[in-house]
Design a protein around this motif. Structure first.
Motif, PDB file in Angstrom:
ATOM      1  N   VAL A 130       0.835  -1.202   0.000  1.00  0.00           N
ATOM      2  CA  VAL A 130       0.000   0.000   0.000  1.00  0.00           C
ATOM      3  C   VAL A 130       0.868   1.250   0.000  1.00  0.00           C
ATOM      4  CG1 VAL A 130      -1.731   1.299   1.293  1.00  0.00           C
ATOM      5  CG2 VAL A 130      -1.940  -1.181   1.085  1.00  0.00           C
ATOM      6  N   GLU A 131       1.971   1.218   0.747  1.00  0.00           N
ATOM      7  CA  GLU A 131       2.865   2.379   0.756  1.00  0.00           C
ATOM      8  C   GLU A 131       3.505   2.582  -0.611  1.00  0.00           C
ATOM      9  OE1 GLU A 131       6.480   4.284   3.442  1.00  0.00           O
ATOM     10  OE2 GLU A 131       5.868   2.216   3.742  1.00  0.00           O
ATOM     11  N   GLU A 132       3.877   1.504  -1.294  1.00  0.00           N
ATOM     12  CA  GLU A 132       4.427   1.634  -2.638  1.00  0.00           C
ATOM     13  C   GLU A 132       3.395   2.194  -3.609  1.00  0.00           C
ATOM     14  OE1 GLU A 132       5.965  -2.093  -3.844  1.00  0.00           O
ATOM     15  OE2 GLU A 132       7.522  -2.169  -2.297  1.00  0.00           O
ATOM     16  N   LEU A 133       2.133   1.787  -3.435  1.00  0.00           N
ATOM     17  CA  LEU A 133       1.070   2.346  -4.278  1.00  0.00           C
ATOM     18  C   LEU A 133       0.957   3.850  -4.067  1.00  0.00           C
ATOM     19  CD1 LEU A 133      -1.402   2.114  -6.162  1.00  0.00           C
ATOM     20  CD2 LEU A 133      -2.782   1.616  -4.131  1.00  0.00           C
ATOM     21  N   GLY A 134       1.046   4.287  -2.813  1.00  0.00           N
ATOM     22  CA  GLY A 134       0.969   5.717  -2.538  1.00  0.00           C
ATOM     23  C   GLY A 134       2.082   6.498  -3.213  1.00  0.00           C
ATOM     24  N   GLU A 135       3.276   5.896  -3.292  1.00  0.00           N
ATOM     25  CA  GLU A 135       4.395   6.564  -3.949  1.00  0.00           C
ATOM     26  C   GLU A 135       4.206   6.593  -5.467  1.00  0.00           C
ATOM     27  OE1 GLU A 135       7.829   4.483  -2.684  1.00  0.00           O
ATOM     28  OE2 GLU A 135       7.715   5.169  -0.595  1.00  0.00           O
ATOM     29  N   LEU A 136       3.777   5.461  -6.038  1.00  0.00           N
ATOM     30  CA  LEU A 136       3.606   5.403  -7.490  1.00  0.00           C
ATOM     31  C   LEU A 136       2.445   6.269  -7.967  1.00  0.00           C
ATOM     32  CD1 LEU A 136       4.142   1.571  -8.074  1.00  0.00           C
ATOM     33  CD2 LEU A 136       5.748   3.408  -8.587  1.00  0.00           C
ATOM     34  N   ALA A 137       1.349   6.266  -7.205  1.00  0.00           N
ATOM     35  CA  ALA A 137       0.161   7.026  -7.597  1.00  0.00           C
ATOM     36  C   ALA A 137       0.190   8.454  -7.082  1.00  0.00           C
ATOM     37  CB  ALA A 137      -1.095   6.331  -7.080  1.00  0.00           C
ATOM     38  N   ASP A 138       1.246   8.806  -6.349  1.00  0.00           N
ATOM     39  CA  ASP A 138       1.408  10.163  -5.827  1.00  0.00           C
ATOM     40  C   ASP A 138       0.232  10.549  -4.927  1.00  0.00           C
ATOM     41  OD1 ASP A 138       2.728  12.533  -5.402  1.00  0.00           O
ATOM     42  OD2 ASP A 138       1.945  13.515  -7.188  1.00  0.00           O
ATOM     43  N   PHE A 139      -0.054   9.681  -3.950  1.00  0.00           N
ATOM     44  CA  PHE A 139      -1.069  10.019  -2.959  1.00  0.00           C
ATOM     45  C   PHE A 139      -0.620  11.239  -2.177  1.00  0.00           C
ATOM     46  CE2 PHE A 139      -3.006   5.504  -2.393  1.00  0.00           C
ATOM     47  CZ  PHE A 139      -3.491   5.584  -3.685  1.00  0.00           C
ATOM     48  N   ARG A 140      -1.595  12.007  -1.729  1.00  0.00           N
ATOM     49  CA  ARG A 140      -1.256  13.209  -0.970  1.00  0.00           C
ATOM     50  C   ARG A 140      -0.807  12.813   0.433  1.00  0.00           C
ATOM     51  NH1 ARG A 140      -6.831  12.856  -0.767  1.00  0.00           N
ATOM     52  NH2 ARG A 140      -7.775  13.069   1.295  1.00  0.00           N
ATOM     53  N   THR A 141       0.063  13.626   1.008  1.00  0.00           N
ATOM     54  CA  THR A 141       0.570  13.391   2.355  1.00  0.00           C
ATOM     55  C   THR A 141      -0.263  14.180   3.343  1.00  0.00           C
ATOM     56  OG1 THR A 141       2.800  13.078   1.507  1.00  0.00           O
ATOM     57  CG2 THR A 141       2.582  13.528   3.859  1.00  0.00           C
ATOM     58  N   GLN A 142      -0.712  13.493   4.388  1.00  0.00           N
ATOM     59  CA  GLN A 142      -1.512  14.132   5.420  1.00  0.00           C
ATOM     60  C   GLN A 142      -0.735  14.067   6.727  1.00  0.00           C
ATOM     61  OE1 GLN A 142      -5.624  13.135   5.385  1.00  0.00           O
ATOM     62  NE2 GLN A 142      -5.960  13.714   7.516  1.00  0.00           N
ATOM     63  N   LEU A 143      -0.283  15.208   7.175  1.00  0.00           N
ATOM     64  CA  LEU A 143       0.573  15.234   8.360  1.00  0.00           C
ATOM     65  C   LEU A 143      -0.176  14.845   9.619  1.00  0.00           C
ATOM     66  CD1 LEU A 143       2.538  18.549   7.651  1.00  0.00           C
ATOM     67  CD2 LEU A 143       3.247  16.189   7.189  1.00  0.00           C
ATOM     68  N   ALA A 144      -1.471  15.086   9.629  1.00  0.00           N
ATOM     69  CA  ALA A 144      -2.244  14.814  10.838  1.00  0.00           C
ATOM     70  C   ALA A 144      -2.740  13.381  10.903  1.00  0.00           C
ATOM     71  CB  ALA A 144      -3.441  15.761  10.929  1.00  0.00           C
ATOM     72  N   LEU A 145      -2.286  12.539   9.980  1.00  0.00           N
ATOM     73  CA  LEU A 145      -2.763  11.162   9.935  1.00  0.00           C
ATOM     74  C   LEU A 145      -2.253  10.403  11.147  1.00  0.00           C
ATOM     75  CD1 LEU A 145      -4.206   8.977   8.338  1.00  0.00           C
ATOM     76  CD2 LEU A 145      -2.042   8.476   7.206  1.00  0.00           C
ATOM     77  N   VAL A 146      -3.124   9.774  11.870  1.00  0.00           N
ATOM     78  CA  VAL A 146      -2.752   9.009  13.034  1.00  0.00           C
ATOM     79  C   VAL A 146      -2.840   7.536  12.677  1.00  0.00           C
ATOM     80  CG1 VAL A 146      -3.297   8.476  15.435  1.00  0.00           C
ATOM     81  CG2 VAL A 146      -3.614  10.801  14.566  1.00  0.00           C
ATOM     82  N   CYS A 147      -1.715   6.840  12.709  1.00  0.00           N
ATOM     83  CA  CYS A 147      -1.685   5.435  12.372  1.00  0.00           C
ATOM     84  C   CYS A 147      -2.009   4.615  13.613  1.00  0.00           C
ATOM     85  CB  CYS A 147      -0.308   5.048  11.823  1.00  0.00           C
ATOM     86  SG  CYS A 147      -0.028   5.786  10.199  1.00  0.00           S
ATOM     87  N   PRO A 148      -2.307   3.338  13.466  1.00  0.00           N
ATOM     88  CA  PRO A 148      -2.750   2.534  14.585  1.00  0.00           C
ATOM     89  C   PRO A 148      -1.728   2.504  15.707  1.00  0.00           C
ATOM     90  CG  PRO A 148      -3.136   1.409  12.519  1.00  0.00           C
ATOM     91  CD  PRO A 148      -2.334   2.608  12.211  1.00  0.00           C
TER      92      PRO A 148
END
Length: 440
Positions: free
Chosen positions: A419-437
């Motif tokens: 999923v992280e590689e998909l975000g890099e290839l598809a240029d997903f936007r970065t959300q600084l306030a994202l709280v991971c589990p």
């Protein structure tokens, strides 16, 4: 001469005749028919509230509209005068290539166009060559050309890469080439027929593309994106259901399980659908949030990882349904670490699914993966013989359950990286306030 007089008192006969004619063309029966027919139709449409049912209804209306438009080539005399009987090819084109998804329509339309052009062009050349040879050589050239091109195109259809994207085009090529070269008595007639049929096919293709892409388009890319993201939630619920079922046994009715594995089974059977949607999505033009050269192949890799996780969850079904279940006291001693792992897995899967759905990055290497590895080490530490106890007391069953849980953690780690590689290839936007589990 005697005369016959027909008396019409006060013009009643004339009025009666007028009233009869008026009654004969009355619009009241039409109004009555619509009054009786519309309520059931409206009621049926109100029942179709789901998004899928609405899309099916829209697609049906679009196909009907396209067929009406292309039928005007037959119905209107000026248009029929230009295309003649070849208008039938336009109707056949609409009926054949109009698919549910816009990408599927575009794929079949382009395949049909390419196959028709190549087949018609090579057929004209082969027919012209056969006409130049003449005599018995005419039949030899035609038969040889049919064998060579048909065999070559059929072999090409068996190559997986070509079959996946150009199978329909190869089939149309074989059909068009054979029709043109066999019916090509004179090269001039063949070229004329090929040109007229190609123009009508282009008309049908243009109508299909216009309606499919511009009138309430149904994108295969949206379907693949949403369905892939929803699978994460299905897997997370299955993980929670397994753990709740396993540690919820408080009586001896251990052979009965209420955990729902249907979603995992549907994920295991989704490979063909995912590949089909990805193929159609590659044909679709840039639209909305999906640009050109979007990494649809990565979606297939993520789908493969999800199927592995689903298969691991289904392997827990044996632990739930095994007749040799460990005692409740032994099972409860492993409840806390296993439920902590299950909670982390479920929250991680949901976060990954939300990351895909909303197309935002979640840096798994810095947040998720270390916690998953720590949980895997913790599970490994509890699998000591002293804690498991004797095999006959259910120690083997508990060890099997914990081992499968460790395998699931490892597979979710790989899924997070995909999923992280998909975000890099598809240029997903970065959300600084994202709280991971978290590890809670």
């Amino acid at each position: 001469m005697a005369s016959i007089v027909i008396s019409i008192p006060d013009g009643e006969g004339v009025l009666g005749l007028k009233e009869k004619k008026k009654f004969q063309f009355s619009h009241l029966p039409i109004i009555s028919y619509l009054r009786d027919s519309l309520p059931p139709i409206v009621a049926y449409l109100r029942e179709k509230k789901t998004k899928q049912d609405l899309r099916k209804l829209i697609h049906s209306i679009k196909v009907g509209t396209a067929l009406v438009l292309v039928s005007l080539l037959f119905l209107l005399d000026p248009l029929f005068g230009h295309v003649g009987e070849n208008a039938m090819w336009a109707i056949m084109t609409v009926a054949v290539i109009f698919e549910f998804f816009a990408g599927a329509t575009l794929s079949k339309g382009l395949n049909r166009g390419i196959g028709t052009i190549l087949g018609g062009g090579l057929g004209c050349l082969a027919a012209a060559l056969a006409q130049q040879v003449g005599g018995i050589g005419n039949a030899i050239v035609v038969g040889t050309s049919v064998f060579i091109f048909a065999a070559a195109a059929t072999y090409a259809r068996l190559i997986p890469r070509i079959k996946k994207k150009y199978d329909y085009g190869a089939l149309i090529f074989i059909l068009t080439f054979n029709l043109v070269v066999v019916s090509g008595i004179r090269a001039e007639e063949v070229i004329t027929i090929a040109r007229e049929r190609l123009s009508t096919i282009a008309m049908g293709f243009a109508i299909c593309i216009f309606i499919s892409l511009l009138v309430f388009p149904i994108w295969a890319s949206d379907e693949l994106h949403d369905s892939m993201a929803s699978k994460f939630e299905d897997v997370a619920r299955s993980v929670e259901g397994c753990l709740e079922e396993y540690f919820g046994f408080m009586s001896e009715k251990e052979n009965q399980t209420t955990a729902n594995f249907s979603s995992c089974k549907s994920i295991l059977n989704s490979k063909a659908k995912d590949e089909s949607l990805a193929n159609f999505a590659k044909w679709e033009p840039w639209h909305g949030k999906f640009g050109l050269s979007y990494p649809w192949g990565k979606y297939l890799q993520i789908g493969e990882q999800l199927r592995e996780v689903a298969a691991t969850i289904l392997s827990l079904k044996g632990s739930l349904q095994s007749p040799r279940q460990p005692p409740t006291t032994l099972r409860q001693s492993f409840k806390e670490p296993c439920e902590a792992v299950g909670s982390l897995l479920a929250s991680t899967l949901r976060e990954l699914g939300e990351s895909m759905l909303k197309m935002r990055r979640c840096h798994t290497e810095a947040s998720m993966v270390p916690k998953l590895k720590a949980m895997r080490v913790q599970l490994n530490s509890v699998m000591s013989p002293s804690k498991l106890g004797p095999i006959e007391n259910g120690g083997l069953a508990v060890a099997t359950f914990v081992f499968i849980l460790m395998e699931m953690v490892e597979k979710v780690e790989g899924l997070a990286k995909e999923v992280e590689e998909l975000g890099e290839l598809a240029d997903f936007r970065t959300q600084l306030a994202l709280v991971c589990p978290s590890n809670q």
